[in-house]
Scaffold this active site. Sequence first.
Site, PDB file in Angstrom:
ATOM      1  N   GLY A 213       0.839  -1.190   0.000  1.00 20.84           N
ATOM      2  CA  GLY A 213       0.000   0.000   0.000  1.00 20.84           C
ATOM      3  C   GLY A 213       0.871   1.237   0.000  1.00 20.84           C
ATOM      4  O   GLY A 213       2.075   1.190   0.274  1.00 20.84           O
ATOM      5  N   GLU A 214       0.248   2.359  -0.326  1.00 20.86           N
ATOM      6  CA  GLU A 214       1.007   3.614  -0.402  1.00 20.86           C
ATOM      7  C   GLU A 214       0.076   4.761  -0.049  1.00 20.86           C
ATOM      8  O   GLU A 214      -1.092   4.788  -0.443  1.00 20.86           O
ATOM      9  CB  GLU A 214       1.596   3.799  -1.802  1.00 20.86           C
ATOM     10  CG  GLU A 214       2.481   5.023  -1.938  1.00 20.86           C
ATOM     11  CD  GLU A 214       3.150   5.107  -3.298  1.00 20.86           C
ATOM     12  OE1 GLU A 214       3.944   6.042  -3.511  1.00 20.86           O
ATOM     13  OE2 GLU A 214       2.860   4.230  -4.156  1.00 20.86           O
TER      14      GLU A 214
ATOM     15  N   SER B 124       0.259   9.261   1.348  1.00 20.90           N
ATOM     16  CA  SER B 124       0.930  10.526   1.068  1.00 20.90           C
ATOM     17  C   SER B 124       2.332  10.561   1.651  1.00 20.90           C
ATOM     18  O   SER B 124       3.262  11.075   1.026  1.00 20.90           O
ATOM     19  CB  SER B 124       0.104  11.685   1.627  1.00 20.90           C
ATOM     20  OG  SER B 124      -1.203  11.694   1.078  1.00 20.90           O
TER      21      SER B 124
ATOM     22  N   ALA C 201       3.667   7.647   3.568  1.00 18.38           N
ATOM     23  CA  ALA C 201       4.124   6.328   3.984  1.00 18.38           C
ATOM     24  C   ALA C 201       3.870   5.307   2.890  1.00 18.38           C
ATOM     25  O   ALA C 201       2.994   5.486   2.037  1.00 18.38           O
ATOM     26  CB  ALA C 201       3.427   5.904   5.275  1.00 18.38           C
ATOM     27  N   LYS C 202       4.653   4.250   2.944  1.00  9.93           N
ATOM     28  CA  LYS C 202       4.491   3.096   2.077  1.00  9.93           C
ATOM     29  C   LYS C 202       4.502   1.841   2.945  1.00  9.93           C
ATOM     30  O   LYS C 202       5.289   1.742   3.886  1.00  9.93           O
ATOM     31  CB  LYS C 202       5.608   3.016   1.040  1.00  9.93           C
ATOM     32  CG  LYS C 202       5.629   4.171   0.051  1.00  9.93           C
ATOM     33  CD  LYS C 202       6.772   4.012  -0.939  1.00  9.93           C
ATOM     34  CE  LYS C 202       6.808   5.183  -1.922  1.00  9.93           C
ATOM     35  NZ  LYS C 202       7.915   5.063  -2.899  1.00  9.93           N
ATOM     36  N   VAL C 203       3.638   0.923   2.621  1.00  5.97           N
ATOM     37  CA  VAL C 203       3.567  -0.345   3.346  1.00  5.97           C
ATOM     38  C   VAL C 203       4.179  -1.418   2.466  1.00  5.97           C
ATOM     39  O   VAL C 203       3.727  -1.644   1.342  1.00  5.97           O
ATOM     40  CB  VAL C 203       2.112  -0.703   3.713  1.00  5.97           C
ATOM     41  CG1 VAL C 203       2.066  -2.003   4.493  1.00  5.97           C
ATOM     42  CG2 VAL C 203       1.473   0.425   4.509  1.00  5.97           C
TER      43      VAL C 203
ATOM     44  N   LYS D 295       5.310  -0.647   7.723  1.00  7.46           N
ATOM     45  CA  LYS D 295       4.904   0.675   7.264  1.00  7.46           C
ATOM     46  C   LYS D 295       6.088   1.619   7.417  1.00  7.46           C
ATOM     47  O   LYS D 295       6.557   1.869   8.535  1.00  7.46           O
ATOM     48  CB  LYS D 295       3.708   1.169   8.080  1.00  7.46           C
ATOM     49  CG  LYS D 295       3.121   2.479   7.584  1.00  7.46           C
ATOM     50  CD  LYS D 295       1.854   2.828   8.361  1.00  7.46           C
ATOM     51  CE  LYS D 295       1.197   4.074   7.807  1.00  7.46           C
ATOM     52  NZ  LYS D 295      -0.062   4.396   8.505  1.00  7.46           N
TER      53      LYS D 295
ATOM     54  N   ASP E  91     -11.052   7.872  10.007  1.00  9.07           N
ATOM     55  CA  ASP E  91     -10.699   7.579   8.613  1.00  9.07           C
ATOM     56  C   ASP E  91     -11.075   6.140   8.273  1.00  9.07           C
ATOM     57  O   ASP E  91     -10.265   5.389   7.731  1.00  9.07           O
ATOM     58  CB  ASP E  91      -9.214   7.826   8.377  1.00  9.07           C
ATOM     59  CG  ASP E  91      -8.878   7.907   6.888  1.00  9.07           C
ATOM     60  OD1 ASP E  91      -9.812   8.086   6.086  1.00  9.07           O
ATOM     61  OD2 ASP E  91      -7.692   7.780   6.534  1.00  9.07           O
TER      62      ASP E  91
END
EC number: 2.7.11.1
Length: 714
Positions: A69-70, A72, A74-76, A91, A186
């Site tokens: 996942g990505e 704003s 962070a990237k997982v 993460k 969220d």
Amino acid sequence: MPAAAGDGLLGEPAAPGGGGGAEDAARPAAACEGSFLPAWVSGVPRERLRDFQHHKRVGNYLIGSRKLGEGSFAKVREGLHVLTGEKVAIKVIDKKRAKKDTYVTKNLRREGQIQQMIRHPNITQLLDILETENSYYLVMELCPGGNLMHKIYEKKRLEESEARRYIRQLISAVEHLHRAGVVHRDLKIENLLLDEDNNIKLIDFGLSNCAGILGYSDPFSTQCGSPAYAAPELLARKKYGPKIDVWSIGVNMYAMLTGTLPFTVEPFSLRALYQKMVDKEMNPLPTQLSTGAISFLRSLLEPDPVKRPNIQQALANRWLNENYTGKVPCNVTYPNRISLEDLSPSVVLHMTEKLGYKNSDVINTVLSNRACHILAIYFLLNKKLERYLSGKSDIQDSLCYKTRLYQIEKYRAPKESYEASLDTWTRDLEFHAVQDKKPKEQEKRGDFLHRPFSKKLDKNLPSHKQPSGSLMTQIQNTKALLKDRKASKSSFPDKDSFGCRNIFRKTSDSNCVASSSMEFIPVPPPRTPRIVKKPEPHQPGPGSTGIPHKEDPLMLDMVRSFESVDRDDHIEVLSPSHHYRILNSPVSLARRNSSERTLSPGLPSGSMSPLHTPLHPTLVSFAHEDKNSPPKEEGLCSPPPVPSNGPMQPLGSPNCVKSRGRFPMMGIGQMLRKRHQSLQPSADRPLEASLPPLQPLAPVNLAFDMADGVKTQC
């Protein structure tokens, strides 16, 4: 030290549940003999580390090239834990990008803090937190089921029963967050993952902000982003509360049942979107939905937060719990901390015995849910063990059964040892208040919870001369009385209220002193008063005749406590400055000088030393006549030579279990802690030369009166 990365590597074992024939059948037995875990669980295949595609290593984790996942900032990415060989989700937050948003910079570590506070089966478990100069890493459990949004894209929409199951789990997780005072803000399909058992796992809370939800900080926000899930009061910048999560749950429920969002506008406009929400202009619903589902959905998407149900009311909805076989979700609460009984003994023992971690560190870390490498190892090994046992249910009972017993002894021992280490005389009083007196049948068993003593005490055990005939007669009468009482009393259980072994029993050990007042406590005999008689110049033989020898008065010689028991015992100067009043006890007591008495730190100066009388039971009261009277030396009595390995003590000896009386004025712990100082005679000349001439002793006259004290005349 903990095992380094790569320790315990072995070849690729057979998959759990796969065929292996005799090898699979023999592996559990071999694992139990040499290890607390099966080899498939504790070992890491070298090929697994070699074949994992990664671009760098941080701590004990290999950061993989696969992106899960990505966002704003962070990237997982998929990662691999090198000590267990298990895959994790990492993460990676870019600090440089996060600095552009002051809200994210300020609350960078909030997500990790919140996840350490929360434990729920439908919330992802945070395992470890790492930080470098440029990045911030959150290591979480990997959800192999992927994103729920991908499943909806594949199926177009979900069945009502399947969507009800997911919504029930989502509401349960949010209710747990609200109970802890956390509002997610969220909730969207992209933040709902699926584990290997097709259960919802909620992720990505703690970093969302109002600006991101409103779409102002990101100009590329669309209806599929956060604004489409935001409640009307949030879009209007009004004061909001936990009910904004209830609205978001309604949007997710609509997306599961229809595959689309409930409110859409073309072209996208926040003002137009807000107006549609307020006017309840929801997109059409499928006709096959039940009335219960439609009614529940409309209640969740109520624009007025006052009329909108809270999370507890939503959890108790009738449609949500329809055809639900388990407990009602609203009545189920999940603790945020795992209990000691829920710990996996095999995993804990493997970490302490094989990996070298401290037992206290492992237990405290897991119980407190503190994200670090210890929690990551425990969680991953435990999950790996559960996966192994699920494929081999036939060996689940026999697998490392000894570890369950070992866990009971090792991890419940601190509680039992703590209870057993309580002050003995306090526990004696509590037990005595409940059961009054101990049955004498238990005294004969000889079981005694004793403490180890030094070897010096065994060598310095004193021996005593046979007491007088009159004293022996009274002791025999007392013994007969005890036998009569024993026959009239019923037996009690061998377990006390603390669950430990009954310590109120007679002991045959010479190092243990027991009282007939049920105050049994292990103490070395040198700490108790000893009967010392004046040495006689001539000891007639058994067959000698003549004038019978006069009985000398008995004196109690107080010896030192543990610090000086290895030295020779000496005699102290006696003084008549203290007057002892004895009730119902035909024994002559020596008087001592208060200025030469050494007391324990817990007793004030001038307090009386406890005396042990050779009768059962004896009530002794102490009275101090004159503190200011000067000490007067009357005489000294030297003890006879004491052999180190004397015979067993007679009943009249203070070391006998029935020779101590009960002292109601002070506890047994205070009496045994008294320390008495003795005088050291000069070694260069005999003791007789340094003593004043002794006056001939007159016969002892004992007067017994309940009102007056015993008068001793020398």
